[in-house]
Design an enzyme around this catalytic site. Structure first.
Site, PDB file in Angstrom:
ATOM      1  N   GLY A   1      -5.392   1.674   2.587  1.00  0.00           N
ATOM      2  CA  GLY A   1      -4.011   1.955   3.011  1.00  0.00           C
ATOM      3  C   GLY A   1      -3.094   0.767   2.774  1.00  0.00           C
ATOM      4  CG  ASP A   2      -4.071  -2.773   4.612  1.00  0.00           C
ATOM      5  OD1 ASP A   2      -3.481  -1.990   5.375  1.00  0.00           O
ATOM      6  OD2 ASP A   2      -5.061  -3.445   4.936  1.00  0.00           O
TER       7      ASP A   2
END
Ligand code: 26A
EC number: 2.7.1.20
Length: 351
Positions: free
Chosen positions: A302-303
């Site tokens: 997600g990052d």
């Protein structure tokens, strides 16, 4: 190859952590009362996890901290000297390790150094394609507005065009987040936040709502969107409806319409763009899956998405392109160990 350098257009703020990542099993999750796919703050009962991972699970020490991963991801795509990252570390070897990894990734770090607390750690338990994150913030919890407002650091904020703040920082220093948010709103710069984890809308609702009026762009995933809907009594579990409700929240800077981006694993990414007339436009951007066998682990996926996406925004790309850049970078990252990116550097080509 472009030889032009950036001018630190992107400033990121959050919690610098060292990830202690090992492969675990159901028993290890049970021992520390962890869910297979979650992110939590460590309590007393979790304190043995870090040593356990190192001693018994062949854990590796890798750079973590969600927005620090995003900063490295964005810099992976942008020209040299484009990204500054701010947070608080301790006076120790782990802190030095984070400094070195960011320097190697070309990210300029401006850490506050806490004299007492050690650098924060995140225990990462990998089970299959799941990852359980358990964070002992320590020094990362000691970020102070004074540091951000010191003349040499604030100059960097004034110079930046885009701010990216991880929602995880809402547990640490809301005044610093608000200072960046106000700077963005006053000068029509972009203020981007990430919901970060379900526990943020669940347990830090007031802090979240305090910064919400400043969101030019909000990023999250489906479980975070559902947690938001529940804590705000939206009465729906439809991701498009939730994203629409967030897009329509009151906004401080009325010159820029809000955009809400919700990723859903392998399902289409939902993007809701608010319109000046009060309506919204909803876009769905497909994910290009890789073969399961190519996945190393999903820690930091997600990052990495946020990193690719924000790089696209800094470059002024159309929204769909920025989302595709996020998907591209996430795809690269899940093939590496933890929140890392392949070297030699690969160049984005639309998928
Ligand atoms: C305040 N908390 C819980 C956290 C985090 C965090 N980063 C900042 N604050 N909990 C986990 N992480 C980071 O998330 C990354 C994966 O998305 C981990 O360090 C990991 O690198």
């Amino acid at each position: 190859m472009t030889s032009t350098k950036g001018n630190f257009e992107l400033l990121c703020l959050e919690n610098p952590l060292l990830d202690i990542q090992g492969v675990g099993d159901e028993k290890l999750l049970e021992k520390y009362e962890l869910k297979a796919n979650d992110a939590i703050l460590a309590e007393e009962k979790h304190m043995g996890l870090y040593e356990d991972l190192i001693q018994n699970h062949d854990a590796k020490l890798i750079a973590g901290g969600a927005a620090q991963n995003t900063a490295r991801g964005a810099q992976y795509i942008l020209p040299a000297d484009s990204v500054v990252y701010i947070g608080c570390i301790g006076k120790d070897q782990y802190g030095q390790t984070l400094r070195d990894i960011c320097a190697k990734a070309g990210v300029r770090t401006e850490y506050r150094i806490d004299e007492e607390q050690p650098t924060g750690r995140c225990g990462v338990v990998i089970t299959g394609h799941n990852r359980s994150l358990c964070t002992d913030l320590a020094a990362a919890n000691c970020y102070k507005l004074d540091h951000l407002k010191s003349p040499e650091i604030w100059k960097l904020a004034e110079n930046a065009k885009v701010f990216y703040v991880g929602g995880f920082h809402l547990t640490v220093c809301v005044p610093a987040i608000l200072a960046l948010a106000e700077e963005a709103a006053a000068k029509n710069k972009l203020f981007i936040m990430n919901l970060s984890a379900p526990f943020i809308p669940q347990f830090f609702k007031d802090q979240l709502d305090q910064v919400a009026p400043y969101w030019d762009i909000l990023i999250g995933n489906e479980t975070e969107a559902l947690a938001y809907a529940e804590s705000h009594n939206l009465g729906t579990t439809d991701i498009k409806e939730i994203a629409t409700a967030i897009a329509k929240l009151p906004k401080k800077n009325t010159q820029t319409p809000r955009k809400v981006i919700i990723t859903q694993g392998l399902e289409d990414t939902i993007a809701v763009v608010a319109k000046p007339d009060g309506s919204v436009e909803i876009k769905e951007v497909p994910v290009h899956a890789i073969e399961k066998e190519k996945i190393n682990d999903t820690n930091g996926a997600g990052d990495a998405f946020a990193g690719g996406f924000v790089a696209g925004i800094v470059q002024g790309k159309p929204l769909e392109t920025a989302i595709d850049m996020g998907q591209w970078l996430a795809r690269l990252s899940i093939q590496e160990l933890g929140p890392s990116f392949p070297y030699p550097v690969q160049t984005y080509t639309s998928s």
